[in-house]
Write a protein that holds these residues in place. Structure first.
Motif, PDB file in Angstrom:
ATOM      1  N   SER A 161       3.458  -4.517   3.133  1.00 12.15           N
ATOM      2  CA  SER A 161       4.351  -3.367   3.037  1.00 12.15           C
ATOM      3  C   SER A 161       3.544  -2.097   2.901  1.00 12.15           C
ATOM      4  O   SER A 161       2.492  -2.081   2.252  1.00 12.15           O
ATOM      5  CB  SER A 161       5.286  -3.507   1.823  1.00 12.15           C
ATOM      6  OG  SER A 161       5.942  -4.753   1.825  1.00 12.15           O
ATOM      7  N   MET A 162       4.051  -1.019   3.491  1.00 13.84           N
ATOM      8  CA  MET A 162       3.395   0.291   3.396  1.00 13.84           C
ATOM      9  C   MET A 162       4.434   1.334   3.027  1.00 13.84           C
ATOM     10  O   MET A 162       5.497   1.423   3.645  1.00 13.84           O
ATOM     11  CB  MET A 162       2.724   0.660   4.719  1.00 13.84           C
ATOM     12  CG  MET A 162       1.574  -0.244   5.103  1.00 13.84           C
ATOM     13  SD  MET A 162       0.718   0.305   6.607  1.00 13.84           S
ATOM     14  CE  MET A 162      -0.064   1.802   6.017  1.00 13.84           C
ATOM     15  N   LEU A 191       0.836  -1.195   0.000  1.00 12.56           N
ATOM     16  CA  LEU A 191       0.000   0.000   0.000  1.00 12.56           C
ATOM     17  C   LEU A 191       0.872   1.246   0.000  1.00 12.56           C
ATOM     18  O   LEU A 191       1.886   1.297   0.701  1.00 12.56           O
ATOM     19  CB  LEU A 191      -0.912   0.029   1.224  1.00 12.56           C
ATOM     20  CG  LEU A 191      -1.850  -1.170   1.416  1.00 12.56           C
ATOM     21  CD1 LEU A 191      -2.627  -1.019   2.713  1.00 12.56           C
ATOM     22  CD2 LEU A 191      -2.794  -1.307   0.229  1.00 12.56           C
ATOM     23  N   ARG A 208      -4.427   5.716   3.791  1.00  8.60           N
ATOM     24  CA  ARG A 208      -4.600   5.413   5.205  1.00  8.60           C
ATOM     25  C   ARG A 208      -5.224   4.035   5.347  1.00  8.60           C
ATOM     26  O   ARG A 208      -6.182   3.692   4.665  1.00  8.60           O
ATOM     27  CB  ARG A 208      -5.503   6.466   5.883  1.00  8.60           C
ATOM     28  CG  ARG A 208      -4.833   7.796   6.122  1.00  8.60           C
ATOM     29  CD  ARG A 208      -5.735   8.756   6.876  1.00  8.60           C
ATOM     30  NE  ARG A 208      -6.859   9.199   6.057  1.00  8.60           N
ATOM     31  CZ  ARG A 208      -8.123   9.016   6.374  1.00  8.60           C
ATOM     32  NH1 ARG A 208      -8.447   8.364   7.492  1.00  8.60           N
ATOM     33  NH2 ARG A 208      -9.098   9.463   5.596  1.00  8.60           N
ATOM     34  N   PHE A 209      -4.665   3.266   6.256  1.00 10.15           N
ATOM     35  CA  PHE A 209      -5.190   1.929   6.501  1.00 10.15           C
ATOM     36  C   PHE A 209      -6.499   2.047   7.277  1.00 10.15           C
ATOM     37  O   PHE A 209      -6.616   2.868   8.189  1.00 10.15           O
ATOM     38  CB  PHE A 209      -4.177   1.106   7.302  1.00 10.15           C
ATOM     39  CG  PHE A 209      -4.415  -0.373   7.242  1.00 10.15           C
ATOM     40  CD1 PHE A 209      -3.971  -1.107   6.161  1.00 10.15           C
ATOM     41  CD2 PHE A 209      -5.091  -1.024   8.256  1.00 10.15           C
ATOM     42  CE1 PHE A 209      -4.184  -2.468   6.089  1.00 10.15           C
ATOM     43  CE2 PHE A 209      -5.316  -2.384   8.197  1.00 10.15           C
ATOM     44  CZ  PHE A 209      -4.856  -3.109   7.108  1.00 10.15           C
ATOM     45  N   ALA A 229       2.519   5.779   3.843  1.00 10.32           N
ATOM     46  CA  ALA A 229       1.136   5.532   4.247  1.00 10.32           C
ATOM     47  C   ALA A 229       0.994   5.744   5.750  1.00 10.32           C
ATOM     48  O   ALA A 229       1.965   6.013   6.455  1.00 10.32           O
ATOM     49  CB  ALA A 229       0.712   4.125   3.848  1.00 10.32           C
ATOM     50  N   LEU A 283       7.778  -1.211   6.632  1.00 11.84           N
ATOM     51  CA  LEU A 283       7.234   0.136   6.780  1.00 11.84           C
ATOM     52  C   LEU A 283       8.255   1.092   6.178  1.00 11.84           C
ATOM     53  O   LEU A 283       9.367   1.234   6.706  1.00 11.84           O
ATOM     54  CB  LEU A 283       6.981   0.463   8.252  1.00 11.84           C
ATOM     55  CG  LEU A 283       6.050  -0.510   8.996  1.00 11.84           C
ATOM     56  CD1 LEU A 283       5.917  -0.108  10.455  1.00 11.84           C
ATOM     57  CD2 LEU A 283       4.677  -0.579   8.333  1.00 11.84           C
ATOM     58  N   MET A 335      -0.831   4.329   9.449  1.00 15.35           N
ATOM     59  CA  MET A 335      -1.499   3.262  10.170  1.00 15.35           C
ATOM     60  C   MET A 335      -1.262   3.480  11.657  1.00 15.35           C
ATOM     61  O   MET A 335      -0.136   3.758  12.083  1.00 15.35           O
ATOM     62  CB  MET A 335      -0.940   1.901   9.741  1.00 15.35           C
ATOM     63  CG  MET A 335      -1.663   0.690  10.290  1.00 15.35           C
ATOM     64  SD  MET A 335      -0.922  -0.842   9.659  1.00 15.35           S
ATOM     65  CE  MET A 335      -2.196  -2.040  10.091  1.00 15.35           C
ATOM     66  N   ASN A 355       7.193   6.132   6.149  1.00 10.72           N
ATOM     67  CA  ASN A 355       5.842   6.265   6.667  1.00 10.72           C
ATOM     68  C   ASN A 355       5.742   7.265   7.810  1.00 10.72           C
ATOM     69  O   ASN A 355       6.737   7.600   8.452  1.00 10.72           O
ATOM     70  CB  ASN A 355       5.335   4.910   7.176  1.00 10.72           C
ATOM     71  CG  ASN A 355       4.871   4.010   6.059  1.00 10.72           C
ATOM     72  OD1 ASN A 355       3.989   4.342   5.304  1.00 10.72           O
ATOM     73  ND2 ASN A 355       5.504   2.862   5.949  1.00 10.72           N
TER      74      ASN A 355
END
Length: 493
Positions: free
Chosen positions: A213-214, A188, A192-193, A217, A239, A219, A242
């Motif tokens: 994986s972000m 992502l 936003r998660f 983003a 991550l 979370m 982020n």
């Protein structure tokens, strides 16, 4: 014992970036046909079994796969019955027509194709109709068995610098994605998660997810902790750049690899991760206070780095490591075999902490040291300090390879090299990787060579150790693929 090797352009420790499920684009159907030599005019491909033809169609770019329906009556149903690989790259404006934005085409394909979707890679979406369109896509992706999903939203530019990282302009991922039980890999970006902290603990959010994986983003720490608890097969967590949760607590019975890259958190704690094998940090320290790194429940941790003794506050069990910490069973991690540290050799704060950090990992066999430059560096070579350092078990008894990256040829660095030469009994290779600036100057390279040759005339603890001086890496981009590939023994080289 000593040699100068230029490996610039020969190997790259960090080849280009990587998205999970990101594979080279398959050749178009027209190019394959054009390159096929003329034969006797017999259509042998259509004579292949249905199962094999579906596999061929599923590997074509989505536009080309759909076009196979016009080849012959035999092919008409294969595109709809084949597992689909959908990449919006394949739907961008092309010479033969199409639309500048792939959104409309993606919506039609998601609605028309019955699934399953082997891989969906969406990174060029504008989503002009906003949340409603995104919600429809989330429902369809979940309903049609998506296995790999890469989603990078393209939100409006933030009004103020940093707003994107605080979530001010990030769209929320539709909650329907959480119902996609078939997902194996999820990447992502710039979104936003959804809130999952209130979901029942007993329900698995992603029961078969292996990689998560972000990128840029957002979370919350509660959602991250809940996801780890509800993803029983998750092996890799990354991550990247982020807006990090203030506290990251790793509790997972399946996690094997954790990557934290270019993000600042107040605390990263490995609380209960019995199968965690590697923990990789890069540019994770704040400007004003060190990030707390707690290691407690990680009995299989083998790869760790890059730790910065001044910018990371290391805690093992209940012991906070400082310059006076002595090795004891309560403050060591004996499982670590590969360790990477970042030090400014001309700064006393770094040098004073380095021995204590090394004592915490008595079984290290491969040691990477990144020689960093700091505006506060005193320029002192700290020769007396290294002469008086008490024995360090891993250096004395276990280390067989040491890499010193970004070597500048300063006296402070040579003081450490001399310390290694006199103490490391099992050392087989000492690799000096020069900086680009140092390697670009023939005079500087000659100076480094002369100083190292002078050291080789001294009495080395390891008689057969080879000293290699190499040029800088040509490609220094970070690689998700290499860092997270557990088959790669040493991700730092």
């Amino acid at each position: 014992m000593f040699s100068l090797i230029d490996v610039d352009g020969v190997r790259s420790a960090f080849p280009g970036g990587h998205f999970p499920g990101d594979h080279p684009t398959a050749p178009s159907l027209s190019s394959v046909v054009a390159e096929t030599p003329a034969a006797d005019g017999v259509d042998r491909i259509s004579a292949l079994p249905d199962e094999l033809l579906r596999d061929i169609v599923s590997r074509l770019p989505v536009r080309e796969g759909a076009r196979t329906a016009v080849l012959a009556s035999r092919w008409r149903g294969f595109w709809r019955s084949a597992p689909l690989v959908l990449r919006d790259d394949d739907l961008l404006l092309a010479a033969d027509g199409g639309c500048a934005s792939p959104d409309a085409a993606i919506g039609r394909i998601l609605a028309d194709h019955p699934g399953p979707f082997r891989s969906v890679h969406l990174s060029h979406c504008s989503l002009t109709s906003g949340e409603r369109e995104l919600g429809d896509w989330g429902h369809l992706l979940a309903a049609k068995g998506t296995q790999d999903l890469v989603f990078l939203d393209n939100p409006p530019l933030p009004r103020r610098f940093g707003d994107a990282f605080r979530g001010a302009s990030l769209r929320q991922l539709p909650a329907d994605i959480l119902r996609c039980a078939s997902l194996r890999r999820l990447f992502l970006g710039t979104c936003r998660f959804p809130d999952i902290a209130g979901a029942p603990r007993g329900a698995d959010v992603f029961p078969h997810l292996k990689e998560f994986s972000m990128l840029s983003a957002q979370m919350s720490e509660q959602d991250l902790e809940h996801m780890l608890a509800c993803s029983p097969e998750l092996e890799t967590l990354a991550l990247i750049i982020n807006a990090m949760p203030k506290r990251i607590h790793l509790r997972s019975q399946s996690l094997k690899c954790m990557l934290l890259w270019t993000g600042v958190a107040d605390e990263l704690a490995v609380v209960d991760a019995p199968h965690l094998e590697r923990l990789i940090l890069w540019q994770t320290a704040g400007d004003y206070r060190p990030m707390k790194l707690k290691i407690d429940g990680a009995p299989e941790l083998r790869v760790l780095g890059r730790l910065h003794p001044r910018l990371h506050q290391l805690q093992i069990g209940n012991t906070i490591i400082n310059a006076e910490t002595k090795a004891s069973p309560s403050c060591i991690v004996p499982s670590v075999k590969i360790l990477a540290l970042e030090l400014c050799f001309g700064l006393s704060k770094d040098v004073n902490m380095a021995p204590s950090f090394l004592r915490c990992f008595p079984s290290v066999e491969i040691l990477h040291i990144v020689s960093s430059r700091d505006g506060e560096a005193t320029g002192r070579h700290n020769a007396k300090f290294w002469q008086e350092v008490d024995p360090i078990k891993c250096v004395k008894s276990n280390v067989n390879k040491i890499f010193i990256h970004e070597f500048q040829g300063e006296q402070s660095e040579f003081g450490f090299v001399k310390f290694i030469a006199k103490r490391a009994r099992k050392l087989q290779f000492l690799v000096i990787v020069l900086t680009k600036e140092t390697f670009a100057s023939a005079c500087q390279v000659h100076k480094v060579n002369c100083q190292l040759r002078a050291l080789t005339t001294c009495s080395w603890a390891a008689k057969e150790c080879q000293v290699l001086v190499v040029g800088p890496k040509l490609d220094c981009t970070w690689s998700f693929a290499k860092a997270s590939d557990l088959l790669v023994k040493d991700p730092f080289w």
